[in-house]
Scaffold this motif. Structure first.
Motif, PDB file in Angstrom:
ATOM      1  N   HIS A  68     -10.860 -39.114 143.504  1.00  0.00           N
ATOM      2  CA  HIS A  68      -9.412 -39.177 143.702  1.00  0.00           C
ATOM      3  C   HIS A  68      -8.911 -40.579 143.364  1.00  0.00           C
ATOM      4  O   HIS A  68      -7.897 -40.733 142.675  1.00  0.00           O
ATOM      5  CB  HIS A  68      -9.042 -38.804 145.142  1.00  0.00           C
ATOM      6  N   GLU A  69      -9.618 -41.590 143.823  1.00  0.00           N
ATOM      7  CA  GLU A  69      -9.257 -42.975 143.525  1.00  0.00           C
ATOM      8  C   GLU A  69      -9.296 -43.231 142.024  1.00  0.00           C
ATOM      9  O   GLU A  69      -8.382 -43.841 141.466  1.00  0.00           O
ATOM     10  CB  GLU A  69     -10.192 -43.942 144.253  1.00  0.00           C
ATOM     11  N   ASN A  70     -10.333 -42.757 141.364  1.00  0.00           N
ATOM     12  CA  ASN A  70     -10.463 -42.960 139.920  1.00  0.00           C
ATOM     13  C   ASN A  70      -9.302 -42.304 139.164  1.00  0.00           C
ATOM     14  O   ASN A  70      -8.755 -42.890 138.229  1.00  0.00           O
ATOM     15  CB  ASN A  70     -11.795 -42.403 139.412  1.00  0.00           C
ATOM     16  N   ASP A  76      -2.165 -44.775 137.035  1.00  0.00           N
ATOM     17  CA  ASP A  76      -1.417 -46.030 137.174  1.00  0.00           C
ATOM     18  C   ASP A  76      -1.882 -47.103 136.185  1.00  0.00           C
ATOM     19  O   ASP A  76      -1.354 -48.216 136.182  1.00  0.00           O
ATOM     20  CB  ASP A  76      -1.549 -46.573 138.604  1.00  0.00           C
ATOM     21  N   GLU A  77      -2.892 -46.750 135.384  1.00  0.00           N
ATOM     22  CA  GLU A  77      -3.467 -47.660 134.396  1.00  0.00           C
ATOM     23  C   GLU A  77      -3.959 -48.967 135.018  1.00  0.00           C
ATOM     24  O   GLU A  77      -3.703 -50.068 134.526  1.00  0.00           O
ATOM     25  CB  GLU A  77      -2.472 -47.916 133.263  1.00  0.00           C
ATOM     26  N   VAL A  78      -4.667 -48.825 136.131  1.00  0.00           N
ATOM     27  CA  VAL A  78      -5.280 -49.961 136.809  1.00  0.00           C
ATOM     28  C   VAL A  78      -6.749 -49.650 137.046  1.00  0.00           C
ATOM     29  O   VAL A  78      -7.181 -48.499 136.971  1.00  0.00           O
ATOM     30  CB  VAL A  78      -4.587 -50.295 138.159  1.00  0.00           C
TER      31      VAL A  78
END
Length: 98
Positions: A68-70, A76-78
């Motif tokens: 989920h974080e990935n 968000d392109e971070v």
């Protein structure tokens, strides 16, 4: 071992410990140290309000949270944060059900 998360469970975890949702330091500590607040909100974000997420193992839970974080980081392109062993241990302890 089963691991369960919901908005209600997360709210109850804070309430039972006398922690307000705005107390970042206490939430950090509860959820495994620095960035614990981040992972607390990640769990809230990934679980639809009114629903439960259930995992059958710690490894399954860890994978779901990191994936989920990935995904959200890519949107968000971070660079994604990496779920640490300390965070996994704290989250597992909080979400574990027999």
């Amino acid at each position: 071992m089963t691991f369960i998360v919901s908005h209600q469970l997360l709210d109850d975890l804070l309430r039972s410990r006398g922690i307000k949702a705005t107390d970042l330091a206490s939430i950090d500590k509860l959820f495994g140290g620095a960035d614990g607040y981040y992972w607390y909100h990640t769990l809230r974000h990934m679980c639809p309000k009114g629903d439960l997420l259930v995992w059958d193992s710690e490894a399954e839970m860890r994978t779901a949270v990191q994936e989920h974080e990935n995904e959200t980081a890519a949107e968000d392109e971070v660079k994604p944060q990496v779920l640490s062993d300390a965070h996994v241990a704290a989250i597992s302890k909080l979400l574990r059900r027999q």
